[in-house]
Scaffold this motif. Structure first.
Motif, PDB file in Angstrom:
ATOM      1  N   LEU A 167       6.038  -7.414 -14.385  1.00  0.00           N
ATOM      2  CA  LEU A 167       6.765  -7.153 -13.153  1.00  0.00           C
ATOM      3  C   LEU A 167       6.342  -5.822 -12.541  1.00  0.00           C
ATOM      4  CD1 LEU A 167      10.388  -8.202 -14.225  1.00  0.00           C
ATOM      5  CD2 LEU A 167       8.597  -9.616 -13.170  1.00  0.00           C
ATOM      6  N   ARG A 168       6.192  -5.833 -11.229  1.00  0.00           N
ATOM      7  CA  ARG A 168       5.914  -4.599 -10.508  1.00  0.00           C
ATOM      8  C   ARG A 168       6.750  -4.589  -9.237  1.00  0.00           C
ATOM      9  NH1 ARG A 168      -0.203  -3.132  -9.056  1.00  0.00           N
ATOM     10  NH2 ARG A 168      -0.043  -4.903  -7.642  1.00  0.00           N
ATOM     11  N   ASN A 169       7.418  -3.470  -8.980  1.00  0.00           N
ATOM     12  CA  ASN A 169       8.119  -3.327  -7.701  1.00  0.00           C
ATOM     13  C   ASN A 169       7.619  -2.072  -7.013  1.00  0.00           C
ATOM     14  OD1 ASN A 169      10.380  -1.119  -8.167  1.00  0.00           O
ATOM     15  ND2 ASN A 169      10.434  -2.455  -9.966  1.00  0.00           N
ATOM     16  N   LEU A 170       7.448  -2.185  -5.710  1.00  0.00           N
ATOM     17  CA  LEU A 170       6.842  -1.135  -4.903  1.00  0.00           C
ATOM     18  C   LEU A 170       7.812  -0.682  -3.826  1.00  0.00           C
ATOM     19  CD1 LEU A 170       3.496  -3.065  -4.521  1.00  0.00           C
ATOM     20  CD2 LEU A 170       3.741  -0.936  -5.809  1.00  0.00           C
ATOM     21  N   ASP A 171       7.741   0.586  -3.465  1.00  0.00           N
ATOM     22  CA  ASP A 171       8.565   1.089  -2.380  1.00  0.00           C
ATOM     23  C   ASP A 171       8.363   0.224  -1.145  1.00  0.00           C
ATOM     24  OD1 ASP A 171       8.705   2.968   0.196  1.00  0.00           O
ATOM     25  OD2 ASP A 171      10.081   3.749  -1.321  1.00  0.00           O
ATOM     26  N   ALA A 172       9.469  -0.210  -0.549  1.00  0.00           N
ATOM     27  CA  ALA A 172       9.392  -1.150   0.561  1.00  0.00           C
ATOM     28  C   ALA A 172       8.611  -0.590   1.739  1.00  0.00           C
ATOM     29  CB  ALA A 172      10.796  -1.546   1.012  1.00  0.00           C
ATOM     30  N   SER A 173       8.703   0.699   1.970  1.00  0.00           N
ATOM     31  CA  SER A 173       7.991   1.306   3.084  1.00  0.00           C
ATOM     32  C   SER A 173       6.481   1.204   2.903  1.00  0.00           C
ATOM     33  CB  SER A 173       8.391   2.778   3.236  1.00  0.00           C
ATOM     34  OG  SER A 173       9.771   2.885   3.490  1.00  0.00           O
ATOM     35  N   VAL A 174       6.039   1.219   1.662  1.00  0.00           N
ATOM     36  CA  VAL A 174       4.610   1.076   1.359  1.00  0.00           C
ATOM     37  C   VAL A 174       4.224  -0.406   1.348  1.00  0.00           C
ATOM     38  CG1 VAL A 174       2.828   1.474  -0.379  1.00  0.00           C
ATOM     39  CG2 VAL A 174       4.582   3.217   0.051  1.00  0.00           C
ATOM     40  N   PHE A 175       5.014  -1.211   0.657  1.00  0.00           N
ATOM     41  CA  PHE A 175       4.727  -2.636   0.491  1.00  0.00           C
ATOM     42  C   PHE A 175       4.591  -3.333   1.842  1.00  0.00           C
ATOM     43  CE2 PHE A 175       6.371  -7.003  -0.793  1.00  0.00           C
ATOM     44  CZ  PHE A 175       5.254  -7.354  -1.534  1.00  0.00           C
ATOM     45  N   PHE A 176       5.502  -3.031   2.761  1.00  0.00           N
ATOM     46  CA  PHE A 176       5.487  -3.671   4.075  1.00  0.00           C
ATOM     47  C   PHE A 176       4.845  -2.786   5.147  1.00  0.00           C
ATOM     48  CE2 PHE A 176       9.311  -5.648   2.057  1.00  0.00           C
ATOM     49  CZ  PHE A 176       8.844  -6.946   2.033  1.00  0.00           C
ATOM     50  N   GLY A 177       4.189  -1.710   4.739  1.00  0.00           N
ATOM     51  CA  GLY A 177       3.717  -0.733   5.707  1.00  0.00           C
ATOM     52  C   GLY A 177       2.465  -1.097   6.462  1.00  0.00           C
ATOM     53  N   GLY A 178       1.562  -1.872   5.874  1.00  0.00           N
ATOM     54  CA  GLY A 178       0.346  -2.263   6.569  1.00  0.00           C
ATOM     55  C   GLY A 178      -0.731  -1.198   6.618  1.00  0.00           C
ATOM     56  N   ASP A 179      -0.628  -0.150   5.805  1.00  0.00           N
ATOM     57  CA  ASP A 179      -1.648   0.895   5.779  1.00  0.00           C
ATOM     58  C   ASP A 179      -2.942   0.315   5.202  1.00  0.00           C
ATOM     59  OD1 ASP A 179      -3.278   3.071   5.378  1.00  0.00           O
ATOM     60  OD2 ASP A 179      -1.880   4.181   4.110  1.00  0.00           O
ATOM     61  N   PRO A 180      -4.008   0.261   5.994  1.00  0.00           N
ATOM     62  CA  PRO A 180      -5.243  -0.352   5.486  1.00  0.00           C
ATOM     63  C   PRO A 180      -5.856   0.398   4.315  1.00  0.00           C
ATOM     64  CG  PRO A 180      -5.633   0.699   7.621  1.00  0.00           C
ATOM     65  CD  PRO A 180      -4.156   0.708   7.399  1.00  0.00           C
ATOM     66  N   GLY A 181      -5.433   1.639   4.091  1.00  0.00           N
ATOM     67  CA  GLY A 181      -5.962   2.399   2.971  1.00  0.00           C
ATOM     68  C   GLY A 181      -5.177   2.245   1.682  1.00  0.00           C
ATOM     69  N   SER A 182      -4.019   1.602   1.756  1.00  0.00           N
ATOM     70  CA  SER A 182      -3.171   1.468   0.568  1.00  0.00           C
ATOM     71  C   SER A 182      -3.504   0.184  -0.197  1.00  0.00           C
ATOM     72  CB  SER A 182      -1.696   1.441   0.978  1.00  0.00           C
ATOM     73  OG  SER A 182      -0.880   1.115  -0.141  1.00  0.00           O
ATOM     74  N   PRO A 183      -3.574   0.252  -1.531  1.00  0.00           N
ATOM     75  CA  PRO A 183      -3.797  -0.964  -2.315  1.00  0.00           C
ATOM     76  C   PRO A 183      -2.513  -1.750  -2.574  1.00  0.00           C
ATOM     77  CG  PRO A 183      -3.670   0.918  -3.771  1.00  0.00           C
ATOM     78  CD  PRO A 183      -3.557   1.466  -2.372  1.00  0.00           C
ATOM     79  N   ASP A 184      -1.362  -1.211  -2.124  1.00  0.00           N
ATOM     80  CA  ASP A 184      -0.074  -1.761  -2.526  1.00  0.00           C
ATOM     81  C   ASP A 184       0.657  -2.524  -1.428  1.00  0.00           C
ATOM     82  OD1 ASP A 184      -0.313  -0.725  -5.109  1.00  0.00           O
ATOM     83  OD2 ASP A 184       0.472   1.218  -4.478  1.00  0.00           O
ATOM     84  N   THR A 185      -0.034  -2.925  -0.366  1.00  0.00           N
ATOM     85  CA  THR A 185       0.621  -3.670   0.704  1.00  0.00           C
ATOM     86  C   THR A 185       0.691  -5.157   0.366  1.00  0.00           C
ATOM     87  OG1 THR A 185      -1.424  -4.090   1.935  1.00  0.00           O
ATOM     88  CG2 THR A 185      -0.240  -2.033   2.410  1.00  0.00           C
TER      89      THR A 185
END
Length: 573
Positions: free
Chosen positions: A430-448
């Motif tokens: 299981l992995r949970n990610l900060d919602a602001s990052v997960f749904f953020g759409g930052d093309p540089g983030s691996p966690d979207t």
């Protein structure tokens, strides 16, 4: 073929709004001082064309607006447009291949410059740019030309008849952006325009004075807003972050905030908060479905990003439909509803649960079947060869990474589903990610959620209005997020089926409402019942909370939840 049959304004929703909200109000703009809104998923950008996240779309809706919106009943209402175009009023061509919009006269941007058809055309060019990776690209599906006829008139032409021509420029997902501000932001340059993306010039009731991504937005009343005496509030604070529990308490117990979005909390928790006496939960059902998406591509970090983004390298486990079906069969959706939502949730097997015209009668997933799931995995060749409780095949463990955003209900769901999957021999991390990052759409983030660097992921979203054509079009071949699109795109699980695309094309050509319903149900079933590419879990009623002193709030499940913030006001004691 009458287009008016598509304007289903009689769709019923239930909003639990205190009677005091119905009180009238009038007076000077800004008369009621400050209003405070909290979204526990913090906005990361104020440009809906660069993010599919609800928190970004809805915070932006305070500032930038579409030509028309959907009201609380799903009916189309004009905003920047003088009226909603129809066949009857001449705005939609008889052959349904074009729609012509007329702007209201005298509209100005918050900087005082005029709003013209050139801004509308630019918005289309911006989203339709082949290198732009527009997150709302499905809204422009089938558009061949957008033409500014004169300063107030815009004509949209389609490649074929469009029984539902209200994709472009309708709803919070497709607002108008100012051509002058975004002129140098086309294509691949779009994500680089930080000032425009964080501080858009708009026509809405508020303007941004300070935006801190993933934290807080400060706004003030738009002095050039077109409606006299609105908004009632002179300033607005939009706080992001935290969790649903803290947001609910801030409205219903402490009164620190006036409005809290998405109270994704257990029923008993909500009831306890409401006893605080400061605020009230409000709820309505629409099309919001909590679901699990199955990754059809190989997410291995050993592969280059381009390969991880497409089905060129199929998923080593989940490419087998039998495995996906077994995972779905192991889930007890009734228990998920009981634990997570109570009366604000309904178990579902559909990606499109409403309106009834488009909702499939598929119910076979509603009965948990652990034995059947085990049998399917046996059939697929997954057995526990070493007796450790985890199935394996050809030297590979049946092990999955299951990710979602950080949220108490979602973590409860993860724990339950992990347990059910363990009972059929599946190991789950299981992995949970900060919602602001997960749904953020930052093309540089691996966690979207768009990159989908996991095996399965869980989230919920819905669509503007009552017609699901654009929503279902998200899963068209080629619409997957990828490096060349700045990781924007709506086909999150990389589903691709030419038969599905052909049905989408048929839906776009079909005007008779009952036939549209039949086709939409087939498309829904291809994604869910037939392939289990998407595993729906809960048809979620949208639940938020409003202060007992906040008037004018009407919960809307068909558009931005903040659609009528210009009408909000403070109830006087």
């Amino acid at each position: 073929m009458k287009l008016k049959t598509l304007l289903m304004g009689a769709i019923a929703t239930t909003a639990l709004v205190p009677a005091a909200f119905a009180a009238g109000h009038e007076g000077e703009r800004g008369r009621d001082g400050q209003v405070n809104i909290i979204y526990w998923q913090a906005p990361s950008i104020l440009n809906p064309y660069l993010s599919g996240g609800t928190k970004d779309i809805e915070s932006a809706s305070l500032v930038i607006e579409p030509l028309g919106r959907y009201d609380e009943n799903g009916a189309l209402v004009p905003y920047l447009a003088a009226e909603i175009p129809t066949v009857e009023n001449g705005g939609v061509s008889e052959d349904l291949t074009s729609i012509t919009w007329k702007l209201k006269e005298g509209l100005v941007w918050s900087d005082g410059t005029p709003v013209t058809s050139a801004d509308v055309k630019f918005t289309a060019d911006y989203c339709m740019h082949p290198e732009g990776g527009c997150a709302q690209g499905a809204k422009f599906d089938g558009v061949t030309n957008v033409e500014a006829i004169d300063d107030l008139t815009i004509k949209v032409t389609f490649s074929q008849p469009q029984p539902n021509p209200y994709g472009p420029f309708m709803g919070g997902q497709s607002p108008i952006i100012q051509a002058a501000q975004f002129a140098d932001c086309l294509g691949a340059k779009a994500p680089e325009c930080t000032e425009a993306n964080f501080n858009p010039i708009g026509t809405g009731p508020f303007v941004v004075t300070d935006f801190r991504p993933n934290d807080v937005i400060q706004m003030e009343a738009n002095p050039n807003f077109r409606e006299e005496g609105k908004p009632a509030f002179a300033s607005l604070t939009f706080k992001g972050g935290g969790d649903a529990t803290a947001a609910g308490r801030a409205v219903m117990e402490t009164g620190e905030f006036d409005y809290a979005w998405n109270m994704q909390l257990a029923p008993d928790v909500l009831a306890k908060m409401a006893e605080g006496g400061k605020g009230t939960p409000i709820a309505a059902f629409g099309t919001l479905v909590e679901r699990i998406e199955m990754n059809l591509t190989n997410p291995s970090p050993d592969l280059p990003p381009e390969t991880r983004a497409t089905v060129a390298e199929p998923h080593p486990i989940l490419s087998d439909e039998r495995v996906r079906r077994a995972l779905s069969m192991a889930i007890d959706r009734e228990l998920l509803v009981e634990v997570g939502y109570g009366q604000a949730g309904r178990p579902t097997c559909n990606l499109v649960p409403a309106p009834a015209l488009y909702a499939s009668d598929n119910t076979e997933c509603l009965t948990q079947d652990l034995d059947g799931a085990r049998a399917l995995l046996d059939e697929a060749g997954w057995t526990d060869s070493d007796g450790d409780g985890v199935r394996d095949k050809d030297g590979m463990k049946l092990s999955l990474l299951y990710q979602t955003s950080t949220n108490a209900v979602r973590q409860d769901f993860q724990a339950l589903i992990k347990d059910w999957w363990s009972q059929i021999g599946v190991e789950t991390e299981l992995r949970n990610l900060d919602a602001s990052v997960f749904f953020g759409g930052d093309p540089g983030s691996p966690d979207t959620f768009q990159k989908f660097y996991a095996d399965v992921e869980m989230y919920a979203n819905n669509f503007d209005g009552t017609d699901p054509q654009a929503y279902l079009s998200a899963y068209r071949c080629g619409n997957e997020p990828k490096p060349s699109s700045q990781w924007q795109g709506e086909n999150i699980n990389r589903f691709c089926d030419p038969e599905y695309d052909a049905l989408l094309d048929e839906l776009a050509r079909t005007g008779e409402l009952d036939k549209r319903g039949e086709i939409a149900k087939k498309l829904n079933d291809m994604l869910t019942k037939d392939s289990m590419t998407i595993v729906p879990l809960v048809d979620r009623g949208r639940v938020s909370a409003a202060s007992n002193t906040l008037g004018g709030v009407i919960l809307n499940t068909w558009d931005s939840e903040l659609w009528n913030v210009a009408d909000w006001y403070r109830i006087k004691e």
